[in-house]
Design an enzyme around this catalytic site. Sequence first.
Site, PDB file in Angstrom:
ATOM      1  N   MET A  30      29.746  35.186  38.664  1.00 49.75           N
ATOM      2  CA  MET A  30      29.459  33.899  39.310  1.00 49.75           C
ATOM      3  C   MET A  30      28.300  34.056  40.292  1.00 49.75           C
ATOM      4  SD  MET A  30      33.057  31.951  39.684  1.00 49.75           S
ATOM      5  CE  MET A  30      33.654  32.877  41.076  1.00 49.75           C
ATOM      6  N   GLY A  36      29.623  46.176  42.847  1.00 48.44           N
ATOM      7  CA  GLY A  36      30.736  46.087  41.883  1.00 48.44           C
ATOM      8  C   GLY A  36      30.214  45.517  40.566  1.00 48.44           C
ATOM      9  N   HIS A  37      29.423  44.425  40.680  1.00 45.83           N
ATOM     10  CA  HIS A  37      28.785  43.883  39.470  1.00 45.83           C
ATOM     11  C   HIS A  37      27.812  44.915  38.903  1.00 45.83           C
ATOM     12  CE1 HIS A  37      29.597  40.072  41.832  1.00 45.83           C
ATOM     13  NE2 HIS A  37      30.225  39.822  40.701  1.00 45.83           N
ATOM     14  N   GLY A 148      35.651  43.648  35.911  1.00 42.00           N
ATOM     15  CA  GLY A 148      36.117  44.577  36.943  1.00 42.00           C
ATOM     16  C   GLY A 148      37.621  44.514  37.097  1.00 42.00           C
ATOM     17  N   LYS A 150      39.235  44.781  39.830  1.00 39.79           N
ATOM     18  CA  LYS A 150      39.726  44.156  41.066  1.00 39.79           C
ATOM     19  C   LYS A 150      40.480  42.879  40.703  1.00 39.79           C
ATOM     20  CE  LYS A 150      37.137  41.891  43.958  1.00 39.79           C
ATOM     21  NZ  LYS A 150      37.820  40.571  43.951  1.00 39.79           N
ATOM     22  N   GLN A 154      43.118  38.655  36.006  1.00 42.82           N
ATOM     23  CA  GLN A 154      42.068  38.021  35.194  1.00 42.82           C
ATOM     24  C   GLN A 154      41.746  38.856  33.959  1.00 42.82           C
ATOM     25  OE1 GLN A 154      38.335  35.993  36.656  1.00 42.82           O
ATOM     26  NE2 GLN A 154      37.442  37.987  36.267  1.00 42.82           N
TER      27      GLN A 154
HETATM   28  O1  PAF Z   1      35.312  37.184  37.926  1.00 38.91           O
HETATM   29  C1  PAF Z   1      34.465  36.271  37.992  1.00 38.91           C
HETATM   30  O2  PAF Z   1      33.421  36.379  38.645  1.00 38.91           O
HETATM   31  C2  PAF Z   1      34.711  34.970  37.255  1.00 38.91           C
HETATM   32  O3  PAF Z   1      36.060  34.624  37.280  1.00 38.91           O
HETATM   33  C3  PAF Z   1      34.185  34.980  35.806  1.00 38.91           C
HETATM   34  C4  PAF Z   1      34.901  35.992  34.948  1.00 38.91           C
HETATM   35  C5  PAF Z   1      32.693  35.281  35.823  1.00 38.91           C
HETATM   36  C6  PAF Z   1      34.376  33.592  35.180  1.00 38.91           C
HETATM   37  O4  PAF Z   1      33.716  32.608  35.875  1.00 38.91           O
END
Ligand code: PAF
Length: 282
Positions: A30, A36-37, A148, A150, A154
């Site tokens: 997002m 982390g990304h 990730g 974290k 999800q």
């Molecule tokens: O983890 C995130 O940043 C969001 O939930 C994702 C997976 C990009 C979906 O919008």
Amino acid sequence: MLLVKTIDELREQLKPLARQGKKIGLVPTMGALHNGHGALIKASAAECDVTVVSVFLNPIQFGKNEDLGKYPVRLEADVKLAESMGADYVFAPSVAEMYPDGSPMTTVRDEKLEEMYCGAYRPGHFRGVLTVVSKLFNISGADVAYFGEKDYQQVFMIEKMVRDLNFDIKIVRVPIVREESGLALSSRNEYLSSDEKYKALGIHEGLKKAKIAYSSGERGVAKLRDLVLKSILGNRGIVQYVEIVDRRTLQRCNGLLPDDIPVTILVAAFFGKTRLIDNIEL
Ligand code: PAF
């Protein structure tokens, strides 16, 4: 590295590459990228021929009183970080590009898991996540997607969705990246004052205490949870939940933990107005 803003353009770019047999990696984000990304992007760049980072602040995964309006947005810096970590494309569509008819009526849900843990406190959140992730899988045609750990619930739900709906994509989990202090990296850490940031270390401290107790033979769910709760409350955090779950199913554990069940502790807590999540595998 190319910045692409429309679905058609991304498909035009990626389809010929897929036809040549190139392996395409997708890193959904997002934005407000941090290291982390960076770890997700590096993992994709190491394993795939082409890495696409999507930067899309997905409105349908935020509740009415959540932080959509103040979520940090900085596309230029995100593009730079993505490029430095090895991305080939940044896909940054507008909300109208992703949802031309407004909030979509066709969505993806897991009716059971969406009501548990984070889902219990964030109605509609996982429906928004599964829907946008499905769209990104279909738009990119990626072979592999990186998430990730974290966001433990999800990634579990995305893996389950991929199995349940037969998406032709492999999901790779990347371990949590932490600051030296132990705080799990998150775009939301920016909301914390320096005092809150210091106190938020109580989450990881508590999780580590529980892991040590588990390694020394403690199997009582209440006792292990208590170690985490006390560490957060002792730092003036407000606990939303601390749960010990069977990591094969994400079902809640109670009583005494049998030795043959792999378990993870999931936590959500507020420090000031900032909601943080973290976890540890025991
Ligand atoms: O983890 C995130 O940043 C969001 O939930 C994702 C997976 C990009 C979906 O919008």
